[in-house]
Design an enzyme around this catalytic site. Structure first.
Site, mmCIF file in Angstrom:
data_model
loop_
_atom_site.group_PDB
_atom_site.id
_atom_site.type_symbol
_atom_site.label_atom_id
_atom_site.label_comp_id
_atom_site.label_asym_id
_atom_site.label_seq_id
_atom_site.Cartn_x
_atom_site.Cartn_y
_atom_site.Cartn_z
ATOM 1 N N VAL A 190 -45.893 -5.260 -14.635
ATOM 2 C CA VAL A 190 -45.050 -5.698 -13.700
ATOM 3 C C VAL A 190 -43.623 -5.975 -14.330
ATOM 4 O O VAL A 190 -43.509 -6.696 -14.989
ATOM 5 C CB VAL A 190 -45.609 -7.126 -13.136
ATOM 6 C CG1 VAL A 190 -46.016 -8.166 -14.371
ATOM 7 C CG2 VAL A 190 -44.567 -7.843 -12.125
ATOM 8 N N ASP A 191 -42.718 -4.925 -13.916
ATOM 9 C CA ASP A 191 -41.419 -4.795 -14.343
ATOM 10 C C ASP A 191 -41.576 -4.499 -15.940
ATOM 11 O O ASP A 191 -40.356 -4.318 -16.216
ATOM 12 C CB ASP A 191 -40.602 -6.102 -14.127
ATOM 13 C CG ASP A 191 -40.051 -6.129 -12.727
ATOM 14 O OD1 ASP A 191 -40.496 -5.104 -11.823
ATOM 15 O OD2 ASP A 191 -39.502 -7.081 -12.348
ATOM 16 N N SER A 192 -42.648 -4.663 -16.646
ATOM 17 C CA SER A 192 -42.422 -4.757 -17.903
ATOM 18 C C SER A 192 -42.781 -3.346 -18.628
ATOM 19 O O SER A 192 -42.088 -3.166 -19.854
ATOM 20 C CB SER A 192 -43.850 -5.388 -18.491
ATOM 21 O OG SER A 192 -45.042 -4.801 -18.261
#
Lengths: 168, 140
Positions: A130-132
């Site tokens: 997640v966005d990471s």
């Protein structure tokens, strides 16, 4: 039912159980067309000072490099549309930021998702993002049938619009 | 793991609509589905780390302090949005209730306490203050 079909059914059931609104699955392949578009966009400097978007270009456009051996990309959508509005005189805040940080919420859900899949299927390899990590979220969502990418660059679902967070 | 794959979404239901392009306060949405991130209010208010926002953007932020939803708010497909069922997304009361004055007089300590779990951490207190004063300058 074939093994992939059984596993697919399970993955979709678990995603619902965890509260995800949509779940789509695509084959893990390099995103050649998106790679060209991303390169052109970066070359025009449209990312401004977001230098991090230049990082890991090769991994961004090829999930089999990001997660060696990856076969499938599972895209999950979580609706964040709030039922309440801000005071009309308040300085405006984007709706995704009304409540708690989605990174924290979704990371916990993805960990749980992987845990449940391993519990049912066995020791599969997998990573949640997640966005990471550099993933072209909207391309994967479109590729797995969840919606189209609108003129504003958002993933739009025909059923419920675009106020969704995307994760894999 | 091998799974069965969904068919890609082949259609595009934007058609000739240009509501998001027309409504974008900073003209960040270009033709052919290209969004110029470096002109987007979300970029300026969250991602840009400089303390000075570009003067050419004066009066263009339409009172957005953190991020911007304009292109989504005007999208006809968002008439079909339904409220989230995820309790963790429920609004922090201060997000809904604080007035501009209250935002402007907030201390760093209070900000950190109220927005401990909020995405607004990303801008930090300094960033929020910068954005508020930019909005204030616009009105004067």
């Amino acid at each position: 039912m074939s093994i992939p079909a059984t596993h697919t059914l399970l993955v979709k059931q678990l995603s619902k159980q965890l509260g995800f609104d949509y779940c789509g699955i695509a084959k893990a392949v390099p995103l050649d067309e998106d790679a060209r578009k991303l390169e052109a966009w970066l070359n025009k400097g449209m990312h401004g000072q977001m230098k991090y978007m230049e990082n890991h270009f090769d991994l961004r456009v090829d999930p089999t490099k990001l997660v060696p051996g990856a076969k499938s990309v599972i895209t999950l959508l979580l609706n964040y549309f709030p039922s309440q509005q801000q005071n009309s005189d308040a300085p405006k805040i984007a709706k995704y930021a009304y409540g708690n940080d989605y990174h924290e919420i979704i990371r916990a859900k993805l960990n749980e998702f992987l845990f449940m899949i391993r519990e049912k299927i066995g020791d599969i390899q997998g990573r949640g993002f997640v966005d990471s990590a550099p993933v072209l979220e909207r391309s994967w969502a479109k590729k797995s049938g969840l919606g189209w990418v609108g003129k504003n660059g958002n993933l739009i679902t025909k059923q419920n619009g675009s106020y969704f967070l995307l994760q894999h | 793991m091998e799974l069965e794959y969904d068919d890609p979404f082949a259609k595009d239901f934007c058609g000739s609509c240009s509501k998001c392009i027309d409504a974008c306060p900073t003209d960040a949405i270009l033709p052919n589905k290209v969004v110029d991130g470096s002109r987007c209010i979300s970029y300026f208010t969250i991602e840009l780390k400089e303390m000075l926002l570009p003067s050419e953007m004066h009066n263009k932020f339409d009172n957005w302090m953190f991020g911007c939803d304009t292109c989504q708010d005007v999208c006809p497909w968002n008439r079909f949005s339904k409220p989230t069922t995820e309790a963790a997304f429920n609004p922090i009361p201060e997000v809904l209730n604080l007035s501009t004055k209250e935002w402007e007089s907030m201390t760093e300590e209070t900000f950190k306490k109220i927005f401990r779990h909020s995405p607004m951490k990303r801008s930090k207190f300094k960033g929020i203050q910068r954005n508020l004063s930019f909005l204030q300058q616009q009105q004067s």
